[in-house]
Every structure is written in C-alpha cells, then in structure tokens.
Design a protein around this motif. Sequence first.
Motif, PDB file in Angstrom:
ATOM      1  N   LEU A  80       0.834  -1.210   0.000  1.00  0.00           N
ATOM      2  CA  LEU A  80       0.000   0.000   0.000  1.00  0.00           C
ATOM      3  C   LEU A  80       0.869   1.260   0.000  1.00  0.00           C
ATOM      4  CD1 LEU A  80      -2.747  -1.067   2.581  1.00  0.00           C
ATOM      5  CD2 LEU A  80      -3.109  -0.639   0.143  1.00  0.00           C
ATOM      6  N   PHE A 129      -7.297  -1.553  -3.771  1.00  0.00           N
ATOM      7  CA  PHE A 129      -6.172  -2.486  -3.864  1.00  0.00           C
ATOM      8  C   PHE A 129      -6.652  -3.938  -3.950  1.00  0.00           C
ATOM      9  CE2 PHE A 129      -3.088  -5.103  -1.444  1.00  0.00           C
ATOM     10  CZ  PHE A 129      -1.955  -4.900  -2.218  1.00  0.00           C
ATOM     11  N   ASN A 166      -7.733   2.899   0.242  1.00  0.00           N
ATOM     12  CA  ASN A 166      -6.406   2.297   0.420  1.00  0.00           C
ATOM     13  C   ASN A 166      -5.645   2.951   1.570  1.00  0.00           C
ATOM     14  OD1 ASN A 166      -6.825   0.546  -1.791  1.00  0.00           O
ATOM     15  ND2 ASN A 166      -6.219   2.161  -3.223  1.00  0.00           N
TER      16      ASN A 166
END
Length: 201
Positions: free
Chosen positions: A73, A83, A175
């Motif tokens: 990330l 993601f 994210n």
Amino acid sequence: MQRLRELSRRVEAVYGEIAETFNNYQQRQGLQCRSGCGECCLAPTIEATVLEMLPLALYLFDQGKAEQTLAQLEQLTEPQGCFFYQKLSFDGKQGQCSVYQQRPSICRMFGAGGYRDKTGQTSLSACKTIKLDNPGKYQQSLIMLQSEPPPLMMLSKEQVNELDYQLGNNHYGINTALQLALEQVLFKASYSFEQTDQQIA
Ligand code: SF4
C-alpha cells in the motif's frame, strides 16, 4: 490488541445488519448490481474510515499478511481503485472483491441507497449501470420514495463510526484508510508482545 478485536467484532455485527438492510431494499425494488460488475471498486473516490477497515486489517494480521500488505500500500503513488479489486476483464469493469467478507460499510451499500437532499427529503441514489439495466424499476422506486423509502447510507455509516469516535472520525481514500488501520493493528500488536515479554522477564 484485545480492545481492537472487541471493537472489530462490534463493527462486524453492524456490517451484518447493513448488508441485510441494503440487500433487502435492492431486491424488493429490483435494483441489484449487474452480475460481476466492479465499476464501484475501480473508482478512486471510494472512502472509508480507519474503523471501517479494522476487520480487514485484523484479518490480514491473522493471516500473517499485515506487513506485506502495508508495504504494498505504501508503494501506491496516486489515487486509484481499491487495492483488493481483482480485474477480470480488459477494461477492468468486470471483476471481483478478494476480501468480500471483510469489505467495509460503503461496499455493502453499493448499487442503490438513500440520502438526504438539500431540503432534507429522502432521495434515491443509484449507479448509472443499474439505471441503464432497470429504467422502469428505478422510476418506480422514485415514485415509491414515500411508501418504500431507501435505507439512508449516511445513517448506516454513522451506525459504524459512532462505535469509536477517534477511529471513526475521519474519512480517507479506501487504500489509505486500510494503511492506517494496519499501522494501528501492527502498533498494538508490537506493544502487546513487549508487555508479554516484560511479564515473562
Ligand atoms: S473492498 Fe472489495 S467491494 Fe470494497 S471496493 Fe475493495 S474490492 Fe470493491
């Protein structure tokens, strides 16, 4: 760490209610998502709080994937889709969620739900694909706003986020919210290990 786990269980209990409420409404009105559609997951504008990502962060920790996911990330450079979305078509519009059981509140409301308009009246928000697929049912749902009001998305989010003011107070890109939740979990885990070590010593 125990406090985070207890908090996560309470979040998951509310998630069950949210999923049921929105599913029921969408089924009654015939406003379900197109099978395999993942356009919502592709959008870089999906937001969540750290609290909403806590069940997923703990799940990844328990799977031994917290550090690895955090590192991945941290490599993301620009706003982008989730993601955890797995694209299954060339344009990415077909796909699937790889963490479906742990998905946050917003994902449990995708498709169609209610919001308050500027005048405070309940209004219906539905994605463009659903409107395209079911124009008659969408129109009928608008006509039935009074007798069959849609569940309010904001209220459902509040139901989750009021469980912890600090973690549920700020919204981030999905994210980033997960990144922050993983940092919380890893910090609490290392603190718990230190305490255990000290007790043994
Ligand atoms: S968590 Fe799953 S459902 Fe939610 S945006 Fe990501 S891929 Fe989509």
